[in-house]
Design an enzyme around this catalytic site. Sequence first.
Site, mmCIF file in Angstrom:
data_model
loop_
_atom_site.group_PDB
_atom_site.id
_atom_site.type_symbol
_atom_site.label_atom_id
_atom_site.label_comp_id
_atom_site.label_asym_id
_atom_site.label_seq_id
_atom_site.Cartn_x
_atom_site.Cartn_y
_atom_site.Cartn_z
ATOM 1 N N ASP A 192 0.845 -1.206 0.000
ATOM 2 C CA ASP A 192 0.000 0.000 0.000
ATOM 3 C C ASP A 192 0.879 1.254 0.000
ATOM 4 O O ASP A 192 0.590 2.229 -0.696
ATOM 5 C CB ASP A 192 -0.908 -0.003 1.243
ATOM 6 C CG ASP A 192 -1.669 -1.305 1.354
ATOM 7 O OD1 ASP A 192 -2.470 -1.581 0.452
ATOM 8 O OD2 ASP A 192 -1.438 -2.063 2.313
ATOM 9 N N HIS A 220 -4.438 -3.641 6.099
ATOM 10 C CA HIS A 220 -4.324 -3.838 4.650
ATOM 11 C C HIS A 220 -5.718 -4.241 4.150
ATOM 12 O O HIS A 220 -6.030 -5.415 3.972
ATOM 13 C CB HIS A 220 -3.288 -4.928 4.356
ATOM 14 C CG HIS A 220 -3.223 -5.281 2.908
ATOM 15 N ND1 HIS A 220 -2.816 -4.400 1.935
ATOM 16 C CD2 HIS A 220 -3.529 -6.423 2.250
ATOM 17 C CE1 HIS A 220 -2.874 -4.980 0.758
ATOM 18 N NE2 HIS A 220 -3.313 -6.210 0.914
#
Length: 305
Positions: A192, A220
Site C-alpha cells: 500500500d 491492509h
Amino acid sequence: MDHVVLLQKILVVSFIVALFWKIIRYMCNLLHVEKEPVRILVTGAAGQIGYAIVPMIARGVMLGPDQPVILHLLDIEPVAEALNGVKMELTDAAFPLLKGVIATTDPIEACMGVNIAVMVGGFPRKEGMERKDVMSKNVSIYKAQASALEKHAAEDCKVLVIANPANTNALILKEFAPSIPEKNITCLTRLDHNRALGQISERLDVQVSDVKNVIIWGNHSSTQYPDVSHATVHTSRGEKPVRELVSDDKWLNDEFITTVQQRGAAIIKARKQSSALSAASAACDHIRDWVLGTPGNMGFHGGIF
Ligand SMILES: NC(=O)c1ccc[n+]([C@@H]2O[C@H](COP(=O)([O-])OP(=O)(O)OC[C@H]3O[C@@H](n4cnc5c(N)ncnc54)[C@H](O)[C@@H]3O)[C@@H](O)[C@H]2O)c1
Ligand SMILES: O=C(O)C[C@H](O)C(=O)O
C-alpha cells in the site's frame, strides 16, 4: 586535565578498533570469505506470489548481493508436483547466492531453523470479494503453522505475513506462537505504501525514490488510510511537502486515497488474479528495510501490533 587524557585515550582506542574492523572486512572481501547463508521460508511457494518472490530472494533483492540464502519452500500436497517444478527452475537459474532449496509439504521440515518466514500460503480473494471474505479459510492455516514456526524456526526468526486478511492472520500467528517475540511478527502493508508512492510520483512527474515518508494507517484493507501529511519530495530546491507540490487537496483527500485503498481490487479486475509481482517486490522491500535498515531519513513501513 585527567579527563582530557582519558578522552584522548578513548578516541585513540576507538580509532584503532574501527581501523581493525575495516581491515578485517577488507581482508574477508579479498579472501572471498562468504557470509553464512540465511534460511528463508516461503509458504505457498507454488502460487503466484511464490513464483515471483523466490527468484528475487535468490538474486539478492531481499537481503543484498553478498548474502547467501537457503530457500525453504512449503506448499500443500495437491500442488507438490508444481512445487517441485519451482525447485527445478531455481536449480536451472543457477543463482550464485542460492546455497540450497528444500521443497516440501511438511510444515515442520519447512520451518526447521528458518531465520525469516515469508507467509504467503493461503487463498486469494476473487473479483467482488473483500479480503475478509477469505478469513475463515486462511485463519485456520495460520493457527496450524504458528506452532510449527514456534517450535522449529530459529530463535530470532522474523515473520512477514502476506496472505489475506494479512493483519488478522498475523494476529492469529502471534496468539498461537506466544514464544516468538511480538516485535518479530509483522504483516505486509508495504505494498500500500509503494502504491501511494507510485501515485504521487506519477502525479508530480518525479522519481519514485524522491518521494519519502508516506504513511499507511490501519489494516491492509479498503478501510486503510494513506496519509501524506509528513510526506516530502526531494527537489532541486530541497525537500518540499507533497501537499504543497500537489497543491490540490481535493485530489489528495479523495481520488488519491480511494485509488490506493482500491488498488488490489482494480488489479484483480484487470488481471483476473490478485497482485503478485508488486506484492513480491514489496515483501522484499519490507524484509530488506527491517534487516538492513532504511536509507537516510526514511521510515520503515510494515504492519505491527
Ligand atoms: N498483503 C498483501 O499486500 C497481499 C498482496 C497480494 C496478495 N496477498 C494475499 O497473498 C495470498 C497468496 O496470494 P497468491 O496470489 O500467491 O495466491 P495463489 O493461490 O496463487 O497461491 C497461494 C498458494 O498457497 C498455497 N497454500 C494453500 N494452503 C496452504 C497451506 N496450508 N500451507 C502452505 N501453502 C498453502 C496454495 O496451494 C497456493 O500454491 C492471498 O491470500 C492473497 O490475497 C496479499
Ligand atoms: O487485493 C487483494 O486481494 C490482494 C492484495 O491484498 C492486494 O492488495 O493486491
